[in-house]
Design a protein around this motif. Sequence first.
Motif, mmCIF file in Angstrom:
data_model
loop_
_atom_site.group_PDB
_atom_site.id
_atom_site.type_symbol
_atom_site.label_atom_id
_atom_site.label_comp_id
_atom_site.label_asym_id
_atom_site.label_seq_id
_atom_site.Cartn_x
_atom_site.Cartn_y
_atom_site.Cartn_z
ATOM 1 N N GLY A 1 0.818 -1.206 0.000
ATOM 2 C CA GLY A 1 0.000 0.000 0.000
ATOM 3 C C GLY A 1 0.852 1.257 0.000
ATOM 4 O O GLY A 1 0.539 2.240 -0.685
ATOM 5 N N LYS A 2 1.919 1.220 0.763
ATOM 6 C CA LYS A 2 2.845 2.359 0.826
ATOM 7 C C LYS A 2 3.433 2.644 -0.555
ATOM 8 O O LYS A 2 3.445 3.798 -1.014
ATOM 9 N N ASN B 1 -4.732 2.685 3.466
ATOM 10 C CA ASN B 1 -3.716 1.657 3.664
ATOM 11 C C ASN B 1 -3.706 1.167 5.107
ATOM 12 O O ASN B 1 -3.574 -0.032 5.377
#
Length: 466
Positions: A286-287, A339
Amino acid sequence: MQELITFKAYNALIESHDFSNLTPYHSYSSDDGHAVDVHVFRNGEHKTAIFHNKSLDAITKIVAFPHTSNLSKEELMHAGKEVEQDKLNESVEFIQEKMQTVTPSAGEPPTKLDNDPAGKIAEIHLYKELVNNRHSQTGTFGSKEHKTELKQHDDELNKITKGQDQNQVAIRAAHGKAMAAAVIKHVEEHHPGATITRVGRTSKDGDIGRFTKGVHTDGQENPSDVTLELTHSDVEQSYLGVSAKSTGKTSGNITAKNPGVAGQDEFLSGGPATRKSEANKIAMAGKEKVLKKFKMDHLPARSKTGDSIHARVTDPDPKTGKPVVNALGKKMNVDFKENNEETARELQKQLEHLMSKGAKGHQHIGQWLHNNLVSDKGMTWIKATGHGKDLKKIHAVVKHGSESPLGAIFKHKDTRYVIHRSGSAVSIHRVEKDGKPTMLVRVATKPNSHGAYSSQMYNFTPASGF
């Protein structure tokens, strides 16, 4: 205020923690639904409030305040209440504290008391009051031995306070005295029959080993600034550390643990688990997705000389000069919120998987919580915090440190848990005999460093009743 009780009755109360025959000064339900009774007693120059958590049958907090303090029931109830780091960073009082100023009256220049001297003043007065109490108990108050014991610390105090604003010095001194009153009450409640036979300042590496004569060899991982030698009725000795803090804020100790997600995945995938936790994998994916969207995936998290993620998403605060998240960073935070929620959803799935494994799964969850919130190693210590920037609102809060009442719950083989998730936070509850849940811990997912996003971590925060 509650009516006075006899010394014999008070000692019996301490031994049993049975408050059933007393009418509480105040009763309330915590933010997490814990039923709490507050009992207030007079102790010398201070009043002490004992917070009895009826939901867990445990004393979870002691607050001491001078007779001159006019704390309301609401202020007393929220004394020392835990707050999340992000919320604290955004508060005006936190910024004032970091600027090392106290809001001045109209037309007056701001007075300053640097954080280090402020903490030292409170710590020394905590130490002095505990020493004074010991000599009062032994009938040696004012003796040559007593004065000799204090001289070095009085000299240090005179050096620290020279040239400082005396009103601010008085406030921090009051913090220390209130902390001492709360610590003494803690000893009475949790070590009945014990007397304080020695007091030492132990904030430097090696101090604990020297003071305890090798009984404990804790290093800097033990946060005790002051240590007490306790002699019990059976003549055995033990040691109790005090981690002391002084703040102008009326509440808000930062005590939650913040471990990285990766290491937690490893533990949660062990024991009876047959499913591998992938919270860190989800968080990192997600990052990268967010950084790629904002065209920062090629940049390092931080850099002293070149471009970095941190440099792009923060600007210096015009008042403090410290970096604060800018408009771009706030846009990214919206994506990172999603996220965080995905990471929390994976944590929820893994915990529910462990719960499906029966007693061993619940015990594994208990061990995980114990590892992150309770310490069984080294010298026992408690947390003492002096609060208030107005002499009429001074108070101190003592809470469990290494021996939280949560420890017994986490270790009990019959404890059963239920999980609830809201957004990016997972709350863990104990199932009571009647089937109702009692909130214990909230675990939130968040980036490791605000404005750098170098890794993901969990923020463990005990329920507000602790």
